[in-house]
Design a protein around this motif. Structure first.
Motif, PDB file in Angstrom:
ATOM      1  N   GLY A  97       0.812  -1.215   0.000  1.00 46.32           N
ATOM      2  CA  GLY A  97       0.000   0.000   0.000  1.00 46.32           C
ATOM      3  C   GLY A  97       0.842   1.259   0.000  1.00 46.32           C
ATOM      4  N   ILE A  98       1.944   1.240   0.750  1.00 47.29           N
ATOM      5  CA  ILE A  98       2.845   2.394   0.784  1.00 47.29           C
ATOM      6  C   ILE A  98       3.398   2.677  -0.609  1.00 47.29           C
ATOM      7  CG2 ILE A  98       5.159   3.102   1.548  1.00 47.29           C
ATOM      8  CD1 ILE A  98       4.480   1.918   4.300  1.00 47.29           C
ATOM      9  N   THR A  99       3.865   1.646  -1.300  1.00 47.72           N
ATOM     10  CA  THR A  99       4.428   1.852  -2.631  1.00 47.72           C
ATOM     11  C   THR A  99       3.372   2.392  -3.589  1.00 47.72           C
ATOM     12  OG1 THR A  99       5.960   0.015  -2.231  1.00 47.72           O
ATOM     13  CG2 THR A  99       5.715   0.763  -4.502  1.00 47.72           C
ATOM     14  N   ALA A 100       2.160   1.853  -3.522  1.00 52.08           N
ATOM     15  CA  ALA A 100       1.099   2.299  -4.429  1.00 52.08           C
ATOM     16  C   ALA A 100       0.742   3.759  -4.198  1.00 52.08           C
ATOM     17  CB  ALA A 100      -0.137   1.410  -4.252  1.00 52.08           C
ATOM     18  N   ILE A 101       0.598   4.161  -2.960  1.00 56.33           N
ATOM     19  CA  ILE A 101       0.176   5.545  -2.692  1.00 56.33           C
ATOM     20  C   ILE A 101       1.302   6.523  -3.004  1.00 56.33           C
ATOM     21  CG2 ILE A 101       0.798   5.748  -0.239  1.00 56.33           C
ATOM     22  CD1 ILE A 101      -2.525   6.860  -1.872  1.00 56.33           C
ATOM     23  N   ILE A 102       2.560   6.109  -2.837  1.00 54.13           N
ATOM     24  CA  ILE A 102       3.689   6.955  -3.245  1.00 54.13           C
ATOM     25  C   ILE A 102       3.608   7.236  -4.743  1.00 54.13           C
ATOM     26  CG2 ILE A 102       6.202   6.988  -3.604  1.00 54.13           C
ATOM     27  CD1 ILE A 102       6.401   5.256  -1.037  1.00 54.13           C
ATOM     28  N   ILE A 103       3.420   6.186  -5.523  1.00 54.27           N
ATOM     29  CA  ILE A 103       3.367   6.328  -6.978  1.00 54.27           C
ATOM     30  C   ILE A 103       2.207   7.227  -7.390  1.00 54.27           C
ATOM     31  CG2 ILE A 103       2.971   5.071  -9.136  1.00 54.27           C
ATOM     32  CD1 ILE A 103       4.379   2.643  -7.756  1.00 54.27           C
ATOM     33  N   ALA A 104       1.032   6.996  -6.828  1.00 55.07           N
ATOM     34  CA  ALA A 104      -0.157   7.740  -7.252  1.00 55.07           C
ATOM     35  C   ALA A 104      -0.102   9.204  -6.833  1.00 55.07           C
ATOM     36  CB  ALA A 104      -1.412   7.071  -6.686  1.00 55.07           C
ATOM     37  N   ILE A 105       0.380   9.487  -5.630  1.00 50.38           N
ATOM     38  CA  ILE A 105       0.451  10.881  -5.167  1.00 50.38           C
ATOM     39  C   ILE A 105       1.499  11.647  -5.965  1.00 50.38           C
ATOM     40  CG2 ILE A 105       1.134  12.366  -3.236  1.00 50.38           C
ATOM     41  CD1 ILE A 105      -1.642  11.319  -2.835  1.00 50.38           C
ATOM     42  N   ARG A 106       2.684  11.089  -6.122  1.00 51.27           N
ATOM     43  CA  ARG A 106       3.729  11.792  -6.869  1.00 51.27           C
ATOM     44  C   ARG A 106       3.312  11.989  -8.326  1.00 51.27           C
ATOM     45  NH1 ARG A 106       9.254   8.919  -4.405  1.00 51.27           N
ATOM     46  NH2 ARG A 106       9.427  10.254  -2.546  1.00 51.27           N
ATOM     47  N   TYR A 107       2.691  10.997  -8.911  1.00 52.72           N
ATOM     48  CA  TYR A 107       2.228  11.135 -10.288  1.00 52.72           C
ATOM     49  C   TYR A 107       1.163  12.233 -10.376  1.00 52.72           C
ATOM     50  CZ  TYR A 107       0.007  10.043 -14.750  1.00 52.72           C
ATOM     51  OH  TYR A 107      -0.522  10.130 -16.020  1.00 52.72           O
ATOM     52  N   SER A 108       0.222  12.243  -9.452  1.00 56.04           N
ATOM     53  CA  SER A 108      -0.867  13.218  -9.491  1.00 56.04           C
ATOM     54  C   SER A 108      -0.369  14.636  -9.258  1.00 56.04           C
ATOM     55  CB  SER A 108      -1.929  12.864  -8.438  1.00 56.04           C
ATOM     56  OG  SER A 108      -2.506  11.606  -8.716  1.00 56.04           O
ATOM     57  N   ALA A 109       0.730  14.771  -8.525  1.00 58.21           N
ATOM     58  CA  ALA A 109       1.311  16.101  -8.298  1.00 58.21           C
ATOM     59  C   ALA A 109       2.140  16.551  -9.498  1.00 58.21           C
ATOM     60  CB  ALA A 109       2.169  16.085  -7.042  1.00 58.21           C
TER      61      ALA A 109
END
Length: 715
Positions: free
Chosen positions: A337-349
């Protein structure tokens, strides 16, 4: 929406109080992320807290040091080079095994260290999982679970096997599940019959349905197994499932011994570096000494000896060593979950789309409310399961240490740990499952690329919902625990809860009389009030389920039918709520241990409020209305407004929040989630380096010469 293109490199980020703080001297663990130019920079300067301090809140420095020791070894070792293509199955098995052996042989974290600090041992495994869970599973089973079970259930007569294992002279696996039985372990059919003439046990698999299966490491690697079999004495009496150490393959030739048939289960949805297998036994003899005899033994004449008169209690103690599997899965799921949310937040920013009419301005998609609501509740839930997995890991570690040192672990502690791990493992897995799926969708088409990693993360988490107990079966253990205590009266909960997960239910009667008394948003979003709501939900569902079982009993239904007919809308919901409530409570306790004035406490409180409000709104409103906890108040509107008010606030903190829990880019390994936010540069590199990107296919003639596909009647 402020979209400044200002260069911040000459300024100090708002939340970072002292850039030269000696606590953060290690730049591998605390890199100067604020100096990175790029699309993430503006968000890092908006953050009101120090991400480095937050990093030490999510895990203490010794944990990060262990993790970075593992990651540094991997990054410097060419054996851990990344591949841009899916390797053949056998090659995946081969490289996962070589990597597992290299890490274990490095002795980055020894079994002696594990015995001293089990919690750090779990984090060592977590660091490996972040790179490739197949490696972690192979090490964890072959050199962790195997010797630990021997030490927990065996005596000095098998300790030489532990020493051989730590010298890599044997490789272990764990064989419990059978083809036709998994959760219903009492009906397993593999037998071990004692033969007094040879002082040995004879193992037999009566049919294929009794074959031990889904055994990690067995398909191609393991030399020994812990096998659970029905123990029979010469008088024909069965003494239930017992654990045995069973040699499987010759350590020199790696061939299976006569009487042992081993097969490989083949390709799976994921985790294909792990060689899951099946095994059958045909009159296969093992020495009498290979019975793990702490809970029961057989003398030379074939008499079964045990200090436990109750077979259920003896079996429970035999399986107690396995509770760590569920605890470990909470940590595994959290890692995904940590890896997934890192990817999605950084991508969305980083990803910009659309903007004001008649303007050349584009906004990062993180600025849009729909994207915020897709991701920020998941960011909050990942922090929640992070603190929960830390807590349950610490508590289980304490119990493990007591067991190794001979100190008695109370029955109440063991039962409560069994219950909360049986609820926490499913709930954590489901939280992460939903998080990864929404992260995949939030990253659009680029999120569907294999190199984005989100598909692999989704598949890697999938077995967490099944092994160590299929979730919907496993949670029954938690509801059974709660109902059994409730049958003794509300007052019984205090003494039954040394870990504190159900102690609040001692006030069950008062909790059931409580009502929703808040009419202001700030009151509804206050964590202490949200905990009051969660307390009511658990108490109400417990009373509802307890009354359901009593009603079914009064109808004359059997104990099996009572249990079976009280699951849907009752016991199932109760166990899930129990898990949710403990995850929430653990998060709140972590916050309350922080200084009142700290900016880290302030943002974590906002995250907890988001987690609680969204959980209550999306999952439990029907329960609150059904139980008359809510009467005349527009509770939905209050919660919705509270969430909408928090979204833009947490949005500005989101990049720093994922920075705090992020491993290095080498481990994140996604062009969408690198720390510099340069998505398109990294995508270009990945695409250009992918084999055969620019080559003509070997089957190009099948495209060009279409006459090959004309109907035969026209040829």
């Amino acid at each position: 929406m402020s979209q400044s293109t200002q260069n911040f490199s000459s300024q100090q980020p708002k939340g970072m109080k002292d850039l030269n703080d000696p606590r953060f001297a290690r730049k591998d663990i605390f890199p100067d992320l604020h100096l990175l130019d790029g699309p993430l920079q503006q968000y890092r300067y908006k953050a009101t807290f120090d991400w480095r301090q937050m990093r030490l809140i999510t895990d203490p420095l010794p944990v990060w040091e262990v993790k970075y020791k593992v990651w540094d070894f991997m990054q410097k070792n060419p054996l851990f080079g990344r591949s841009h293509e899916t390797l053949p199955l056998d090659e995946q098995r081969k490289i996962a095994t070589k990597r597992a052996f290299s890490i274990f042989n490095e002795k980055i974290f020894s079994i002696e260290q594990y015995l001293e600090t089990p919690e750090l041992g779990q984090k060592f495994s977590t660091a490996i999982t972040a790179f490739d869970p197949s490696i972690s599973v192979k090490i964890g089973i072959g050199f962790g679970m195997f010797p630990n079970v021997i030490m927990s259930l065996g005596n000095e007569r098998v300790q030489d096997l532990v020493m051989e294992n730590q010298r890599m002279e044997n490789i272990g696996c764990f064989a419990l599940t059978e083809i036709s039985h998994g959760s219903d372990s009492q009906r397993m059919k593999t037998t071990a019959t004692y033969d007094p003439s040879t002082k040995s046990f004879v193992l037999n698999t009566p049919n294929f349905e009794a074959a031990k299966c889904w055994v990690g490491n067995l398909g191609k690697t393991a030399t020994h197994a812990i096998v659970y079999a029905q123990l029979y004495t010469p008088d024909g009496k069965c003494h239930g499932l017992n654990a045995f150490v069973v040699p499987l393959r010759d350590k020199k030739t790696h061939m299976a011994f006569p009487g042992v048939t081993i097969g490989d289960l083949g390709e799976k949805i994921s985790l294909n570096g792990v060689d899951n297998g099946f095994v059958l036994f045909s009159n296969y003899k093992i020495p009498k000494e290979y019975l793990l005899s702490k809970t029961g033994d057989v003398d030379d004449e074939g008499n079964f000896i045990t200090q436990y008169k109750d077979p259920k209690k003896r079996m429970g103690l035999s399986f107690a060593a396995l509770s760590g599997g569920r605890v470990g899965i909470c940590e595994l799921a959290t890692t995904y979950g940590i890896t997934a949310i890192i990817i999605a937040i950084r991508y969305s920013a980083s990803r910009k789309q659309f903007g004001p009419d008649n303007s050349n301005i584009e906004y990062p998609v993180l600025e849009y409310q729909t994207q915020q609501y897709r991701l920020i509740p998941h960011l909050a839930s990942i922090y929640a399961v992070r603190f929960f997995s830390n807590w349950i890991g610490r508590e289980y570690g304490k119990m493990t240490l007591k067991g190794f040192t001979g100190e008695k672990v109370s029955v109440e502690s063991g039962m409560e740990m069994h219950a909360i791990s049986s609820a926490g493992k499913p709930v954590s897995g489901w939280i992460v499952r939903d998080c990864i799926q929404d992260c995949r969708e939030a990253c659009g088409g680029h999120g569907y690329l294999k190199c984005a990693r989100l598909g692999d993360l989704r598949n890697d988490n999938d077995p967490n919902l099944t092994y160590e107990g299929e979730n919907n079966v496993l949670i029954q253990q938690a509801s059974n625990f709660l109902i059994a205590i409730r049958a003794k009266g509300w007052n019984s909960f205090e003494n039954a809860s040394p870990l504190g997960t159900v102690a609040f239910l001692k006030d069950g009667e008062a909790i059931l009389r409580s009502k929703w008394n808040w009419s202001k948003i700030e009151c509804v979003m206050k964590p202490e009030n949200q905990l009051t709501i969660m307390n009511f939900i658990v108490a109400y569902l417990l009373e509802k389920t307890f009354n359901r079982t009593k009603s079914l009993q009064s109808q004359g239904q059997s104990s099996f039918d009572v249990r079976n007919n009280s699951q849907v809308f009752h016991a199932n919901c109760l166990a899930i709520a129990y898990g949710h409530r403990q995850i929430y409570s653990t998060f709140l306790n972590e916050i309350q241990n922080l200084p009142n004035s700290s900016s880290e406490r302030e943002i974590l409180t906002k995250l907890l409020s988001m987690f609680g409000a969204n959980l209550i709104l999306t999952t439990y409103m029907n329960v609150l209305y059904e139980g008359s906890f809510i009467t005349n108040v527009h509770a939905n509107e209050l919660l919705q407004t509270g969430i909408l008010q928090l979204l833009p606030v947490i949005k500005d903190e989101a990049v720093a929040l994922v920075d705090a829990i992020a491993p290095p880019d080498f481990i994140v390994n996604s062009p969408l989630g690198m720390s510099d936010g340069e998505v398109y540069k990294h995508l270009e590199n990945f695409m250009y380096q992918t084999p055969d990107t620019f080559t003509r296919p070997s089957w190009w003639k099948d495209v060009v010469y279409k006459e090959n596909y004309l109907p035969t009647s026209k040829l």
